[in-house]
Design an enzyme around this catalytic site. Structure first.
Site, PDB file in Angstrom:
ATOM      1  N   CYS A 135      -0.406   3.552  -6.606  1.00  0.00           N
ATOM      2  CA  CYS A 135      -1.391   3.058  -5.642  1.00  0.00           C
ATOM      3  C   CYS A 135      -1.642   1.620  -6.061  1.00  0.00           C
ATOM      4  O   CYS A 135      -1.811   1.343  -7.260  1.00  0.00           O
ATOM      5  CB  CYS A 135      -2.678   3.876  -5.723  1.00  0.00           C
ATOM      6  SG  CYS A 135      -4.039   3.107  -4.803  1.00  0.00           S
ATOM      7  N   CYS A 145       0.890  -1.175   0.000  1.00  0.00           N
ATOM      8  CA  CYS A 145       0.000   0.000   0.000  1.00  0.00           C
ATOM      9  C   CYS A 145       0.918   1.212   0.000  1.00  0.00           C
ATOM     10  O   CYS A 145       1.714   1.394   0.929  1.00  0.00           O
ATOM     11  CB  CYS A 145      -0.891   0.012   1.240  1.00  0.00           C
ATOM     12  SG  CYS A 145      -1.788   1.581   1.457  1.00  0.00           S
TER      13      CYS A 145
END
Lengths: 250, 250
Positions: free
Chosen positions: A210, A85
């Site tokens: 992302c 992440c």
């Protein structure tokens, strides 16, 4: 086998991105039997407080939870930690501290180094990232230090990126090719337009900064000036680096 | 959220089957954000000694390793344990002992109960399972106790099933639709023929009694007498039961 390192995955941000990372790591491993695969311990904890909200000062810090996950994975035997992440890397220091002597492979650094190696001629990239990652300047500063300009979507375009990322988190945008509906195709199409506007503004490559973005977009999807724009997936680069570090074949 | 239970996955047998279980569990969860998903801790340890070899007396018992994984996952916070590998259930007692008060959802029982509920009229099923699972009579005894006859592939047909399962473990038979080659299509075709011969011998449904089998075969693949044979995936049934037990919506 004995020289291989146990991989610990600080996951759940979001769960689909963790599934994607795990699936790609297993698929990338050269193995002739179960026993030749890597041991991978995963804490898929989707209850980690929202990273963007914390960075923007609107919510609780995820740092204590991330540190606890790191400690738990090390207790489980992890000899190498990763966190698929990007936004959570605004709190990477807490993970590093909790991990102690166990190495933590930084996703931002991994992606920037891989971009420079794969695309040495690229002078400007376009970032598809969360508001939080952009506000923390995780990629802008790292690319700038590497001599690469980082372009970000403006105004409504950045809202489109956030909508797409949170659509994946809601599970409405990605359930495998078989279950993809028209709404998901619309999300993908809008994200592609944002990437193409980054290209028009000067980006010579698109960076999926992302880990939800590679669930919506792949190499070959973004076109500009009659050609295809190179696409760097932070997930895929972390898979490659993890495999190299865990097997000692790096 | 607070009523939800943390799921612990004793995995790695094989890694592709664990990825499949994890992906399906995340996909099946109704969630509006990361934070509404389940926490899932996974120990994907492909180093667990081969189950079939141990059952056949040719190899080391996996029981101590499975027990250690159960204890580690409970230490990580698991409040519910699952093991998406049917053959490993020959050693389920060791897991139950190690788990102490934490419930362990038995995959064999789950699949047999689901088969009876979904297909109450079916009097005979065909099993696609490892040599080890068959030698331990995991499914034969459970189906018999439920009043259902369990047919197994004979001779070369069972060798075809084992070859297909170990092809998945080698990673040659399943890397997503995009990377599937002709060799994998051949493995799938041969497995389908075995299932069709089970139907010809009287099976009214096919049970994927090995979690690698759903990576090679799906509902609708097996035809007999001009119709489609019902297909029960032990992976999918474990996903449904896990979700029900973890969310209290069972």
């Amino acid at each position: 086998m004995s020289a291989r390192r146990v991989v610990g995955v600080i996951g759940g941000m979001g769960p689909d991105a963790t599934v994607d990372f795990f699936a790609k790591l297993v698929a990338a491993t050269r193995a002739g039997s179960d026993q030749e695969h890597l041991r991978i311990v995963i804490d898929n904890d989707p209850g980690v407080p929202d990273r963007t909200a914390a960075i923007e000062g609107r919510g609780e810090s995820p740092a204590p939870r991330l540190a606890a996950m790191a400690r738990g994975l090390v207790a489980q035997g992890a000899e190498l930690l990763v966190m698929p992440c990007n936004s959570a890397h605004a709190f990477a220091e807490a993970v590093r501290e909790a991990a102690g002597p166990v190495p933590f492979l930084d996703l931002i650094e991994t992606t920037v180094v891989a971009t420079r190696e794969r695309l040495p001629a690229v002078a400007a990239v376009g970032l598809l990232a969360t508001d939080g990652a952009l506000a923390a300047r995780l990629y802008q500063d790292a690319f700038e230090a590497a001599g690469v300009r980082a372009l970000v979507p403006l105004g409504d375009d950045q809202r489109t990126v956030m909508d797409a990322i949170y659509a994946v988190k809601r599970g409405s945008a990605m359930r495998g090719p078989a279950n993809r509906g028209a709404a998901d195709d619309a999300v993908r199409a809008r994200l592609r337009l944002v990437a193409e506007r980054l290209a028009a503004a000067g980006a010579e490559a698109i960076v999926a900064a992302c880990t939800e973005v590679p669930l919506l977009m792949a190499e070959g999807d973004v076109r500009h000036d009659g050609g295809v724009l190179p696409f760097v997936s932070s997930t895929d680069e972390l898979v490659r680096r993890t495999l190299a570090e865990a097997t000692g074949e790096g």
